[in-house]
Design a protein around this motif. Structure first.
Motif, mmCIF file in Angstrom:
data_model
loop_
_atom_site.group_PDB
_atom_site.id
_atom_site.type_symbol
_atom_site.label_atom_id
_atom_site.label_comp_id
_atom_site.label_asym_id
_atom_site.label_seq_id
_atom_site.Cartn_x
_atom_site.Cartn_y
_atom_site.Cartn_z
ATOM 1 N N HIS A 26 44.065 -57.446 18.727
ATOM 2 C CA HIS A 26 44.832 -56.698 17.729
ATOM 3 C C HIS A 26 44.996 -57.538 16.458
ATOM 4 O O HIS A 26 44.812 -57.035 15.348
ATOM 5 C CB HIS A 26 46.201 -56.313 18.305
ATOM 6 C CG HIS A 26 47.127 -55.704 17.313
ATOM 7 N ND1 HIS A 26 46.972 -54.410 16.865
ATOM 8 C CD2 HIS A 26 48.211 -56.197 16.668
ATOM 9 C CE1 HIS A 26 47.928 -54.142 15.993
ATOM 10 N NE2 HIS A 26 48.693 -55.215 15.857
ATOM 11 N N PHE A 27 45.323 -58.800 16.622
ATOM 12 C CA PHE A 27 45.571 -59.640 15.449
ATOM 13 C C PHE A 27 44.311 -60.302 14.903
ATOM 14 O O PHE A 27 44.209 -60.520 13.701
ATOM 15 C CB PHE A 27 46.652 -60.681 15.754
ATOM 16 C CG PHE A 27 48.009 -60.065 15.892
ATOM 17 C CD1 PHE A 27 48.669 -59.543 14.798
ATOM 18 C CD2 PHE A 27 48.607 -59.969 17.119
ATOM 19 C CE1 PHE A 27 49.907 -58.942 14.920
ATOM 20 C CE2 PHE A 27 49.854 -59.374 17.268
ATOM 21 C CZ PHE A 27 50.504 -58.856 16.162
ATOM 22 N N ASP A 28 43.358 -60.647 15.749
ATOM 23 C CA ASP A 28 42.094 -61.219 15.271
ATOM 24 C C ASP A 28 41.161 -60.057 14.943
ATOM 25 O O ASP A 28 40.145 -59.840 15.597
ATOM 26 C CB ASP A 28 41.478 -62.137 16.329
ATOM 27 C CG ASP A 28 40.180 -62.793 15.844
ATOM 28 O OD1 ASP A 28 39.971 -62.892 14.621
ATOM 29 O OD2 ASP A 28 39.374 -63.183 16.700
ATOM 30 N N ALA A 29 41.522 -59.323 13.889
ATOM 31 C CA ALA A 29 40.834 -58.070 13.560
ATOM 32 C C ALA A 29 39.351 -58.265 13.246
ATOM 33 O O ALA A 29 38.532 -57.403 13.573
ATOM 34 C CB ALA A 29 41.537 -57.391 12.385
ATOM 35 N N ASP A 30 38.996 -59.390 12.633
ATOM 36 C CA ASP A 30 37.585 -59.600 12.285
ATOM 37 C C ASP A 30 36.791 -60.251 13.424
ATOM 38 O O ASP A 30 35.579 -60.427 13.319
ATOM 39 C CB ASP A 30 37.444 -60.405 10.995
ATOM 40 C CG ASP A 30 38.015 -61.813 11.078
ATOM 41 O OD1 ASP A 30 38.437 -62.239 12.187
ATOM 42 O OD2 ASP A 30 38.054 -62.486 10.039
ATOM 43 N N LYS A 38 45.123 -62.521 6.052
ATOM 44 C CA LYS A 38 45.832 -61.243 6.173
ATOM 45 C C LYS A 38 46.242 -60.981 7.621
ATOM 46 O O LYS A 38 47.306 -60.408 7.876
ATOM 47 C CB LYS A 38 44.941 -60.111 5.643
ATOM 48 C CG LYS A 38 45.616 -58.764 5.624
ATOM 49 C CD LYS A 38 46.762 -58.718 4.629
ATOM 50 C CE LYS A 38 47.377 -57.317 4.583
ATOM 51 N NZ LYS A 38 48.720 -57.341 4.017
ATOM 52 N N GLU A 39 45.414 -61.405 8.570
ATOM 53 C CA GLU A 39 45.750 -61.236 9.991
ATOM 54 C C GLU A 39 47.045 -61.987 10.319
ATOM 55 O O GLU A 39 47.905 -61.474 11.042
ATOM 56 C CB GLU A 39 44.624 -61.766 10.884
ATOM 57 C CG GLU A 39 43.320 -61.025 10.747
ATOM 58 C CD GLU A 39 42.146 -61.782 11.361
ATOM 59 O OE1 GLU A 39 41.141 -61.121 11.652
ATOM 60 O OE2 GLU A 39 42.224 -63.026 11.542
ATOM 61 N N LEU A 40 47.176 -63.194 9.781
ATOM 62 C CA LEU A 40 48.365 -64.001 10.008
ATOM 63 C C LEU A 40 49.582 -63.336 9.359
ATOM 64 O O LEU A 40 50.666 -63.301 9.951
ATOM 65 C CB LEU A 40 48.138 -65.413 9.452
ATOM 66 C CG LEU A 40 49.040 -66.531 9.948
ATOM 67 C CD1 LEU A 40 49.055 -66.614 11.467
ATOM 68 C CD2 LEU A 40 48.586 -67.859 9.361
ATOM 69 N N GLU A 41 49.400 -62.784 8.170
ATOM 70 C CA GLU A 41 50.486 -62.044 7.514
ATOM 71 C C GLU A 41 50.923 -60.864 8.374
ATOM 72 O O GLU A 41 52.122 -60.638 8.556
ATOM 73 C CB GLU A 41 50.045 -61.536 6.138
ATOM 74 C CG GLU A 41 49.898 -62.609 5.096
ATOM 75 C CD GLU A 41 49.363 -62.037 3.785
ATOM 76 O OE1 GLU A 41 49.734 -60.890 3.436
ATOM 77 O OE2 GLU A 41 48.586 -62.740 3.120
ATOM 78 N N ASN A 42 49.953 -60.119 8.914
ATOM 79 C CA ASN A 42 50.276 -58.981 9.780
ATOM 80 C C ASN A 42 51.016 -59.444 11.033
ATOM 81 O O ASN A 42 51.966 -58.787 11.476
ATOM 82 C CB ASN A 42 49.004 -58.222 10.188
ATOM 83 C CG ASN A 42 48.367 -57.504 9.022
ATOM 84 O OD1 ASN A 42 48.999 -57.248 8.005
ATOM 85 N ND2 ASN A 42 47.097 -57.193 9.154
ATOM 86 N N PHE A 43 50.596 -60.580 11.592
ATOM 87 C CA PHE A 43 51.249 -61.142 12.770
ATOM 88 C C PHE A 43 52.719 -61.409 12.461
ATOM 89 O O PHE A 43 53.611 -61.016 13.229
ATOM 90 C CB PHE A 43 50.519 -62.423 13.189
ATOM 91 C CG PHE A 43 51.148 -63.158 14.335
ATOM 92 C CD1 PHE A 43 50.961 -62.720 15.634
ATOM 93 C CD2 PHE A 43 51.918 -64.289 14.116
ATOM 94 C CE1 PHE A 43 51.532 -63.400 16.710
ATOM 95 C CE2 PHE A 43 52.487 -64.973 15.178
ATOM 96 C CZ PHE A 43 52.297 -64.524 16.471
ATOM 97 N N PHE A 44 52.991 -62.063 11.334
ATOM 98 C CA PHE A 44 54.372 -62.388 10.980
ATOM 99 C C PHE A 44 55.182 -61.140 10.630
ATOM 100 O O PHE A 44 56.368 -61.071 10.951
ATOM 101 C CB PHE A 44 54.419 -63.415 9.846
ATOM 102 C CG PHE A 44 54.157 -64.806 10.329
ATOM 103 C CD1 PHE A 44 55.077 -65.461 11.137
ATOM 104 C CD2 PHE A 44 52.985 -65.448 10.014
ATOM 105 C CE1 PHE A 44 54.837 -66.740 11.608
ATOM 106 C CE2 PHE A 44 52.732 -66.731 10.471
ATOM 107 C CZ PHE A 44 53.659 -67.378 11.264
ATOM 108 N N GLN A 45 54.562 -60.151 9.988
ATOM 109 C CA GLN A 45 55.274 -58.914 9.688
ATOM 110 C C GLN A 45 55.688 -58.209 10.977
ATOM 111 O O GLN A 45 56.811 -57.721 11.095
ATOM 112 C CB GLN A 45 54.419 -57.997 8.817
ATOM 113 C CG GLN A 45 54.320 -58.486 7.390
ATOM 114 C CD GLN A 45 53.307 -57.705 6.565
ATOM 115 O OE1 GLN A 45 52.550 -56.907 7.096
ATOM 116 N NE2 GLN A 45 53.305 -57.949 5.267
#
Length: 177
Positions: A26-30, A38-45
């Motif tokens: 889910h978080f390692d989208a690429d 951006k994945e890390l930003e999504n993780f923190f959000q």
């Protein structure tokens, strides 16, 4: 009267190996093997959203400061991204089999030794039955209890993680990831 208040925290149930892989993907989208940018930003959000749901007042904590603190604690090699082994230390994974797996084949020489030992038919691939034998030995070595369904789940999860071409077996390049 109530005692001193403690900050609420998340009570996470242990994730199965399969659930951990779902979170990772889910978080390692690429699919590059890291949670970064951006994945890390999504993780923190999403983490912040979960904290709000648990009753943590976001106004009391600066998310930027929390991100820095989090990365300092969990980004062991300080490369600014989260690797699978680092995430395995963060999430309460059942029996933490991923860390056990990684510790068993830590160096490239250990990896090649394990490869030769478990590629029993010398096909150049680790098939599911050979992988199952490897995981069984690994769990025994780590003194971790398991049953046949759990061993099967771990085998399938490792295949889902590393079998990039979907042929049901692991090639050397897939396994070295």
């Amino acid at each position: 009267m109530a005692g001193p208040q403690q900050a609420p925290h998340l009570h996470l149930a242990e994730l199965t190996a399969s659930q951990f892989l779902d979170v990772w993907r889910h978080f390692d989208a690429d699919g590059n093997g890291y949670i970064e940018g951006k994945e890390l930003e999504n993780f923190f959000q999403e983490l912040e959203s979960a904290r709000k749901g648990a009753g943590v007042d976001p106004k009391k904590d600066n998310l930027g400061d929390k991100m820095k603190e989090f990365m300092h604690k969990y980004d062991k090699n300080a490369d600014g991204k989260i690797e699978m082994a680092e995430l395995a230390q963060i999430l309460p994974t059942e029996e933490n089999f991923l860390l056990c797996f990684r510790q068993h084949v830590g160096s490239s020489s250990e990896f090649m030794e394990a490869w030769r030992r478990y590629d029993t038919d010398r096909s150049g691939y680790i098939e599911a039955n050979e992988l199952k034998g490897f995981l069984s030995d690994l769990l025994k070595k780590a003194n971790r209890p398991y049953d046949e369904p759990k061993l099967q789940e771990y085998t399938q999860t490792i295949l889902r993680m590393f079998d990039m071409n979907g042929d049901g077996k692991l090639g050397l390049s897939e396994m070295s990831r």
